[in-house]
Enzyme design. Sequence first.
Site, short mmCIF file in Angstrom:
data_model
loop_
_atom_site.label_atom_id
_atom_site.label_comp_id
_atom_site.label_asym_id
_atom_site.label_seq_id
_atom_site.Cartn_x
_atom_site.Cartn_y
_atom_site.Cartn_z
N ASP A 113 0.86 -1.19 0.00
CA ASP A 113 0.00 0.00 0.00
C ASP A 113 0.89 1.22 0.00
O ASP A 113 2.06 1.14 0.32
CB ASP A 113 -0.80 0.07 1.32
CG ASP A 113 -1.86 -0.98 1.39
OD1 ASP A 113 -2.10 -1.62 0.36
OD2 ASP A 113 -2.44 -1.13 2.47
N ASP A 149 -5.18 -3.67 4.51
CA ASP A 149 -5.72 -3.22 5.79
C ASP A 149 -7.24 -3.36 5.89
O ASP A 149 -7.77 -3.55 6.95
CB ASP A 149 -5.30 -1.76 6.07
CG ASP A 149 -5.51 -0.85 4.88
OD1 ASP A 149 -6.29 -1.22 3.99
OD2 ASP A 149 -4.89 0.23 4.85
N ASP A 158 -9.60 -6.67 1.67
CA ASP A 158 -8.27 -7.12 1.29
C ASP A 158 -8.04 -8.58 1.70
O ASP A 158 -7.05 -9.19 1.29
CB ASP A 158 -7.19 -6.27 1.97
CG ASP A 158 -7.12 -4.87 1.38
OD1 ASP A 158 -7.56 -4.71 0.23
OD2 ASP A 158 -6.64 -3.95 2.07
P1 ATP Z 1 -3.34 2.92 0.00
O1 ATP Z 1 -3.30 2.83 1.49
O2 ATP Z 1 -3.27 1.64 -0.71
O3 ATP Z 1 -2.42 3.92 -0.57
P2 ATP Z 1 -5.40 4.72 -0.26
O4 ATP Z 1 -5.59 5.13 1.14
O5 ATP Z 1 -4.71 5.62 -1.19
O6 ATP Z 1 -4.79 3.33 -0.35
P3 ATP Z 1 -8.20 4.39 -0.39
O7 ATP Z 1 -8.26 4.52 1.07
O8 ATP Z 1 -8.91 3.28 -1.06
O9 ATP Z 1 -6.76 4.33 -0.93
O10 ATP Z 1 -8.66 5.76 -1.02
C1 ATP Z 1 -8.83 5.93 -2.40
C2 ATP Z 1 -9.32 7.32 -2.69
O11 ATP Z 1 -10.59 7.52 -2.06
C3 ATP Z 1 -8.42 8.42 -2.14
O12 ATP Z 1 -7.44 8.77 -3.08
C4 ATP Z 1 -9.40 9.54 -1.93
O13 ATP Z 1 -9.61 10.25 -3.11
C5 ATP Z 1 -10.67 8.82 -1.54
N1 ATP Z 1 -10.84 8.76 -0.09
C6 ATP Z 1 -10.04 8.13 0.81
N2 ATP Z 1 -10.50 8.23 2.06
C7 ATP Z 1 -11.63 8.94 1.97
C8 ATP Z 1 -12.61 9.39 2.92
N3 ATP Z 1 -12.50 9.11 4.22
N4 ATP Z 1 -13.64 10.09 2.47
C9 ATP Z 1 -13.77 10.35 1.16
N5 ATP Z 1 -12.91 9.97 0.23
C10 ATP Z 1 -11.85 9.27 0.60
#
Ligand code: ATP
Length: 916
Positions: free
Chosen positions: A342, A647, A651
């Site tokens: 990630d 996480d 997954d």
């Molecule tokens: P990784 O940990 O693999 O890098 P990530 O945290 O980038 O994953 P996700 O958590 O799936 O991936 O988030 C994907 C997208 O969703 C983010 O780039 C953001 O645009 C949006 N996002 C993430 N968290 C939130 C939230 N709490 N509310 C709204 N949108 C969110």
Amino acid sequence: MPENTPETRPFTATPATPPAYAVPANTVLESLETSSAGLTAIEAERRLAQYGPNLLPKATGPGPIIRFLRHFHNILIYVLIAAALVTAALGHFVDTGVILAVVIANATIGFIQEGRAERAMESIQAMLRVKAGVFRDGKRVSIDSQNLVPGDIVVLEAGDKVPADLRLFETNGTYIQESMLTGESVPVEKNTGSVDVDTALGDRVGMAYGGTLVTAGQARGVTVATGRESEIGRISGMLSGVETLTTPLVLQINIFAKWLTLLILTVAALLLVFGYFVSHQPFADMLMAVVGLSVAAIPEGLPAVLTITLAIGVQAMARRNAIVRRLPAIETLGSVSVICTDKTGTLTRNEMMVRSAVTRTSSYQVEGNGYAPEGSVTPLDSNADPAGMKALHELARAAALCNDAGIAEQDGVWHVNGDPMEGALLAFSAKVLGDHGAIADGRPRRNAIPFDSRHRFMATLHETPDGQGVIYVKGAPERLVEMCATERLPAGETRPVDRAYWLEMAETLAQDGQRVLALATGPAVAGASSLSPADLTGALTLVGLVGLIDPPRPEAIAAIADCREAGIRVKMITGDHPGTAAAIGRQIGIERPEGVMTGADLDRLDDAELARRIMGVDIFARTSPEHKLRLVMALQAHGLTVAMTGDGVNDAPALKRADAGIAMGLKGSEAAREAADIVLADDNFASIAAAVREGRTVYDNIKKVISWTLPTNGGEAMTIIVALLVGMPLPISPVQILWVNLVTAVTLGIVLAFEPTEPNTMRRPPRRRDEPLLGPELAWHIVLVSILFLAGVFGMFSYAVDRGYTPELARTIALNTLVVMEIFHLFFIRNIYGTSLNLKALAGTRLIWTTIAVLTAAQFAITYIPALQTIFGTQSVPLGDGLLIVAIGVVLFVILELEKQLRLTLQRANKRPAPS
Ligand code: ATP
């Protein structure tokens, strides 16, 4: 399906009360004297004293006596006991005594070591405590689930493990997987209804049972039973099987040791027949010789040393923040050839700060430090229209309201409670509008659609001060741009959304490595209290974008470089924007010309095409958890050993499918942890690289233990066989052989279990997954060293006989030669991949020198102390012969080292591509 009768499960002390699932939730709350605001901390403490901690009863394993006796249940020990009987029958009682003493000592060492190893494992597992979200004193707090008491109000979210039996009083798309209790793996939908008293467990919709997993939605429930009173507590004796300290490799070696024993016994029997019928030697002498052979050739100490090696590996990994949940993972980690990781929190710090804000007409730069709500927000264009600030204010309001986190100051530092990204949004909102708490108070939340990595947005429904409903949404820009019909203009009016503009702005921020979020708003029906995805379509207005920075972890950059040197590919798999992913990739050293592949690209490829393309791409962006599973399988199709991090609850399949599934200990869900082989205590990529290094070390050490032990046995056995075949007396007696095998071999063998990592461990390519441990190289080493041992021991024995020494003295010289050769062999084995001829290698470790000092003292004792001389049949060795014995050790070392250098040079020459 375990059935459950109502009388056995009252949720209060009165047996007459119907079970919690059969009465309305309110009745349960009342009878447990609690409310949806939770217990007070004082009451919770009182109940904890009354009901005890929420712990499952421990599986009662066999008692210490049985566990001790189990160490005798081993074919190697049976052979020794038989040897004791034979020696007793022949009247060699000293031998019998020594053999029995050794058998008992072996069982005692095994018993103590096993107990230690198990305790170490338990304490490591205890690091994986489950947390529970509860309401205490009206506030939501996170507690250790063992402190949960009946009456506690528990909040469940997707990915949580239900911490105790709960009667649900609020559900929101809640699905729970109850296979633990019912065997049914399809998650069941929950609601707050009550059911008939005689309903089977799997159909009690209003209950969430301890140990089951929430796969979707959210819920709240009141705790009705904890610990051994809970459903799982009552059957946990059946479930909590104690994991034995073994891995497929060790199992394989144990099986090998058994076959080896049988082979040796067969050879011994043949020799007996040969000696008696062909060479016409006295039967009793032959029997003693055969006993000596069996004792010599069988590696009695090996299983114990291997177990210790594994236990040390598990502890070493725990010290590096990698907690092993399934032991075979230690081995797999050592052979990992690709790590899929990630981004957020693993490669980056997950310490976010809003750096940019964009509205339809202006862009702003946001200054500040950490999560402190102080800092300037300045337009980049000095001629910006002040009226445009209206849109910025609305952006800040949406950021504060569509938010589940909290920020608070403690000792002068601002901390986040919840998702760091949402914490950063709160700080941003306060920088624009002042107190974000006041904003939230003015617009209470009525409902929400939680964030899900599959739909990538989150929405909340609020009531405005004038009684109207308003919706706020935040999420990935591409997603929100699709959902919005209009966009906000500076003075507050709207017009149809210009998708190209917003996507271009998002791309610009992403190119800079910023994580981009879009924020939108929309109207809702006055008085509305529920929100569904249908309420969002077509009615939303895009307000603006925010860009957040999340600096890379410096240690991750170094660890990625280490992995590259170790021949391990690192692939980043993120839900983030491709631009952001690529920019972060550049910063941390994951970059390839083929660029970034998105989840949408993946969907367009079939499995075969994906397997073909996957090796060229190192960054996968905008992926959902389902893509992870496909990526794991595509990499495995190339024969790679895949480590995958995860996480979220979704997954779990990818973590299970990966060769080494790695869950995040801090931000990971319980579902991911349960599916994983390893849990990272600090969520840090550097810990994965450290765990791989430890995995390689454990494998090397197992290999070293075996490479060192087996030739000793081989050399001893060959010595006896040759002596019998040429009709000479035995150069070493059975008792002396036992001394060597159990005393010297176990002490020196254990030293190898503690060996530190070799300097070039992370500069070698990963071992092939199917590489056999007992391959041709090891077999050659065993044969070579066995022959050298034979030559040394036999040579010194013949030399002593030639000089007219007594048989006892000749044997003593042979015995000491064997031990000295073992010690020099140990120094050689420590560096199987490099040279042993430098100062550092020769300096050894403190443990090695202490062990050698103790062993030398013991060797002197059995050689020179009269009482021990009678037991071991030894005689004092003259000084000159003593020096000769040491010289033999040096010669062995030199021969082995020359052979190794020759072999390594040849290997290197073979690997070099032929000149064209
Ligand atoms: P990784 O940990 O693999 O890098 P990530 O945290 O980038 O994953 P996700 O958590 O799936 O991936 O988030 C994907 C997208 O969703 C983010 O780039 C953001 O645009 C949006 N996002 C993430 N968290 C939130 C939230 N709490 N509310 C709204 N949108 C969110």
